[in-house]
Design an enzyme around this catalytic site. Sequence first.
Site: not given
Ligand code: 13P
Length: 244
Positions: A6, A8, A93, A162, A168, A205
């Site tokens: 992902n 983002k 999400h 998640e 993050g 993470s």
């Molecule tokens: P990170 O891997 O950066 O923590 O993000 C996870 C996430 O939101 C995947 O959709």
Amino acid sequence: MYFIANWKMFGSIKSVNSLNKVISYSKTNKLKAKIIYCPPYTLIKSFVDKTKNSNIKIGAQDCHTQIKYGPFTGAISSKMIKDLGGKFVIIGHSETRAENDNKKINLKIKSALDEKLNVILCIGEKLIDKRKNKTKYVLKKQLLEGLKNLKNLNKKVIIAYEPVWSIGTGIIPSENDLKKNIRFIRNILKISKKFTKSKILYGGSVNPKNIKNLMRIDNIDGFLIGGSSTNEKIFIDIMKKSIN
Ligand code: 13P
């Protein structure tokens, strides 16, 4: 095992070149990993073109509740994602949930399934829910309301667990909590007699240092990876470490 990237709000038109090594790896890897990239809308078409002779599939990070077209400035429909060659869409999400209640998420899933897209439904508790022991309540509500009145398209819906406090932050749940919560999600799907064959992924993470520990949790079918997926070396490292 699914490894879903992902991206983002990251990536430029040049980022397409960063797929080269992952494409080569996907042709050689022993794990038979299912690799899916969900870049921003602006890059879907170039990612689809780049990966067309590989097993890598492309998806979007969200879609509108309406199936096709309409006067919705700034929105993208499932039909448009499909038109670009996208096969997956992330829905619900946590970074989009401020504008999306479970009802809206349910309509988005419906629109995606109607267009024969595969859905990655994200669910997860916030830190405050966890502290108040409301994790199960939140997960159950997000699942049941998100999947309400949908046709049983088992394999078309992937659930990504998640925990919001894990995204993050570099912090992942304990092995025990993760096992427990994944089992809980599986049970809810079973009890509701819906999506009993859905894959369940973990996201938050994920990195090359923690992947081995995460792989020990045997009821996880893969990972939804944010930051670590935007660097091809790190992304490949995660996949490699998941087999060794
Ligand atoms: P990170 O891997 O950066 O923590 O993000 C996870 C996430 O939101 C995947 O959709």
